[in-house]
Scaffold this motif. Structure first.
Motif, PDB file in Angstrom:
ATOM      1  N   ASP A   1     -24.399  19.985  11.696  1.00 57.02           N
ATOM      2  CA  ASP A   1     -24.406  19.970  10.071  1.00 57.02           C
ATOM      3  C   ASP A   1     -23.699  20.968   9.630  1.00 57.02           C
ATOM      4  O   ASP A   1     -23.469  21.964  10.185  1.00 57.02           O
ATOM      5  CB  ASP A   1     -26.050  20.621   9.981  1.00 57.02           C
TER       6      ASP A   1
ATOM      7  N   HIS B   1     -22.015  22.543   5.619  1.00 58.02           N
ATOM      8  CA  HIS B   1     -21.674  22.613   4.083  1.00 58.02           C
ATOM      9  C   HIS B   1     -20.726  21.615   3.631  1.00 58.02           C
ATOM     10  O   HIS B   1     -19.494  21.632   4.385  1.00 58.02           O
ATOM     11  CB  HIS B   1     -21.704  24.128   3.824  1.00 58.02           C
TER      12      HIS B   1
ATOM     13  N   THR C   1     -22.572  25.976  11.944  1.00 58.42           N
ATOM     14  CA  THR C   1     -23.327  26.774  11.182  1.00 58.42           C
ATOM     15  C   THR C   1     -24.621  27.241  11.706  1.00 58.42           C
ATOM     16  O   THR C   1     -25.386  26.713  12.361  1.00 58.42           O
ATOM     17  CB  THR C   1     -23.858  25.613  10.044  1.00 58.42           C
ATOM     18  N   SER C   2     -24.702  28.847  11.449  1.00 61.42           N
ATOM     19  CA  SER C   2     -25.734  29.103  11.815  1.00 61.42           C
ATOM     20  C   SER C   2     -26.043  30.567  11.421  1.00 61.42           C
ATOM     21  O   SER C   2     -25.129  31.283  11.118  1.00 61.42           O
ATOM     22  CB  SER C   2     -25.555  29.581  13.639  1.00 61.42           C
TER      23      SER C   2
ATOM     24  N   ASP D   1     -29.476  27.954   9.990  1.00 61.18           N
ATOM     25  CA  ASP D   1     -29.314  26.756   9.052  1.00 61.18           C
ATOM     26  C   ASP D   1     -30.504  27.132   7.804  1.00 61.18           C
ATOM     27  O   ASP D   1     -30.888  28.267   7.854  1.00 61.18           O
ATOM     28  CB  ASP D   1     -29.944  25.393   9.684  1.00 61.18           C
ATOM     29  N   TYR D   2     -30.758  26.190   6.941  1.00 63.90           N
ATOM     30  CA  TYR D   2     -31.414  26.425   5.880  1.00 63.90           C
ATOM     31  C   TYR D   2     -32.920  27.070   6.143  1.00 63.90           C
ATOM     32  O   TYR D   2     -33.482  27.668   5.286  1.00 63.90           O
ATOM     33  CB  TYR D   2     -31.562  25.339   4.967  1.00 63.90           C
ATOM     34  N   ARG D   3     -33.399  26.445   7.365  1.00 69.82           N
ATOM     35  CA  ARG D   3     -34.755  26.975   7.680  1.00 69.82           C
ATOM     36  C   ARG D   3     -34.694  28.186   8.671  1.00 69.82           C
ATOM     37  O   ARG D   3     -35.896  28.249   9.116  1.00 69.82           O
ATOM     38  CB  ARG D   3     -35.449  25.532   8.560  1.00 69.82           C
TER      39      ARG D   3
ATOM     40  N   ASN E   1     -33.117  28.839  11.470  1.00 73.36           N
ATOM     41  CA  ASN E   1     -32.861  28.390  12.875  1.00 73.36           C
ATOM     42  C   ASN E   1     -31.397  28.858  13.198  1.00 73.36           C
ATOM     43  O   ASN E   1     -30.570  28.512  12.834  1.00 73.36           O
ATOM     44  CB  ASN E   1     -33.089  27.147  13.494  1.00 73.36           C
TER      45      ASN E   1
ATOM     46  N   SER F   1     -22.100  31.635   8.576  1.00 70.98           N
ATOM     47  CA  SER F   1     -23.448  32.220   8.578  1.00 70.98           C
ATOM     48  C   SER F   1     -23.743  32.682   7.202  1.00 70.98           C
ATOM     49  O   SER F   1     -24.327  33.848   7.058  1.00 70.98           O
ATOM     50  CB  SER F   1     -23.219  33.322   9.624  1.00 70.98           C
TER      51      SER F   1
ATOM     52  N   SER G   1     -25.647  20.458   2.635  1.00 68.23           N
ATOM     53  CA  SER G   1     -25.189  19.860   3.989  1.00 68.23           C
ATOM     54  C   SER G   1     -24.689  18.378   3.864  1.00 68.23           C
ATOM     55  O   SER G   1     -25.461  17.618   3.075  1.00 68.23           O
ATOM     56  CB  SER G   1     -26.117  20.023   5.160  1.00 68.23           C
TER      57      SER G   1
END
Length: 410
Positions: free
Chosen positions: A93, A95, A129-130, A132-134, A136, A158, A374
């Protein structure tokens, strides 16, 4: 209009970005321009240079470049820095700004769902990406080690992990296990919207500096820059204590929360994800009526950013959750990612057509949901019925569409 709408809701409890409940009142005195004592972001040699040296130290990075235009600007800056070296591989994923930057700079690029596949020989920069929106995270230390062995740069978006550096209870900061790390300070720290930092290795610093001179506004917000200074200084000294308190409050929230609600396990406890059988949007709306504003929602969950300024309201939020009942049920769907590596195509000869009729056509621009921003459809990807159905059911959150029309290559 806008001002009256925001003011009318100013008393609601905010669990969303920016990571402050109210800006420090002293910042009102900082709305200045380039003066003899305030330095210049385009050629810093005074207080701004000192601030960027401090930011690099705080994030254990070789260099740090401050921005007043958010992580999107830093993404463009980072990709510009890597352009001369070779192609890009976007993993998982990402942005929409990643795809927009690749298009603007006419970069050769690929997209793959995971890092395990064979990497094209012309790839020099891997983009991940790290978190993520949740909340993780990826195993960045292992990924970085693998990239170094292969002679690749690792660029980590990030944006939602700018607070990781300030607590041992949080994951490792991307700034210490990457070649370039984009940190959106305003998302999780008490920084005015737009405050962000690009951390990078010295070998990429000259091009990163050139990118800022090319891409950044010549009227940076000194309020934003000063808020970044105050926040990072504060968290460097007090972050461990702040997140001990936040951790305890989140644990209590999870313990007191009643079925059918529960807290979803993740890597960043301050990114609070509450799941239930109910529709996430309906839960968000009901909580809004009760005086609490979430960051966002997904099919069966609501997402909250917990900070030092709002964690004291978690008890009230928990009571508001426990009072909810008889809401519409969630319709759980599977996010239809592409399961193979594909080249990203940035053709310009395009046209708009109804989304419902676009199956089989080649997509032009990133299309997805905001938040989190995303992409679901990538430039050069064939539009499928599955993704049309997914987007159509969430049209109010979709970006990349114009009045139900999608841009495709001719």
């Amino acid at each position: 209009m806008l001002f009256s709408s925001i003011v009318a809701n100013r008393e609601k409890i905010r669990f969303h970005t920016p990571g402050h409940s109210r800006p420090d009142e002293r910042l009102l005195d900082c709305d200045v321009t380039e003066l003899s004592y305030s330095d210049n972001l385009y050629r810093p040699d005074g207080p701004i240079k000192e601030l960027e040296t401090f930011l690099a130290s705080a994030y254990r990075a070789e260099r740090a470049f401050l921005s007043c235009q958010g992580a999107t600007h830093n993404i463009f800056q980072a990709i510009y820095a890597c352009i001369p070296y070779g192609a890009f591989l976007v993993v998982g994923d990402a942005h929409l700004s990643v795809y927009n930057a690749l298009r603007v700079f006419s970069a050769k690029a690929y997209r793959t769902p995971s890092f395990g596949e064979e990497i094209p020989s012309d790839v020099k920069t891997v983009v991940v990406t790290s978190p993520d929106y949740r909340g993780n995270v990826l195993p960045l230390e292992r990924l970085y080690s693998s990239c170094r062995r292969k002679g690749l740069f690792l660029l980590v978006d990030s944006a939602h992990g700018a607070h990781f550096a300030f607590s041992s209870k949080l994951p490792v900061s991307a700034s210490v296990c990457s070649d370039l790390a984009v940190l959106s300070l305003h998302k999780t720290l008490p920084v005015i919207t737009g405050g962000s930092v690009l951390c990078c290795k010295e070998t990429l610093a000259e091009r990163a500096f050139d990118a800022r001179k090319t891409l950044h506004t010549t009227s940076p917000s000194y309020m934003t820059m000063c808020s970044a200074e105050l926040a990072v200084k504060d968290f460097s000294e007090n972050g461990e204590r702040y997140y001990e308190d936040i951790f305890s409050a989140v644990e209590k929230f999870a313990s007191d929360l009643k079925a059918p609600f529960s807290v979803r396990s993740n890597d960043d406890f301050s990114r609070l994800c509450v799941v239930s059988p109910y529709d996430g949007e309906a839960v968000c709306n009901a909580l809004f009526d009760a005086g609490y504003v979430a960051e966002t929602f997904f099919d069966d969950e609501t997402v909250f950013i917990v900070t030092k300024d709002n964690y004291i309201h978690l008890d009230g939020l928990c009571k508001a959750f426990n009072a909810l009942e008889a809401l519409p049920l969630a319709k759980k769907t599977v996010y239809p990612f592409s399961e193979k590596m594909l080249p990203l195509l940035f053709g310009e000869d395009s046209e708009y057509m109804p989304l419902a009729l676009a199956a089989g056509r080649i997509n032009h621009s990133p299309v997805g949901l905001y938040p989190p921003g995303s992409a679901l459809l990538y430039p050069g990807e064939t539009v499928t019925e599955e993704k049309i159905s997914y987007l159509s059911a969430r049209i109010s959150k979709a970006f990349g569409l114009e009045n139900g029309l999608i841009r495709v290559l001719k």
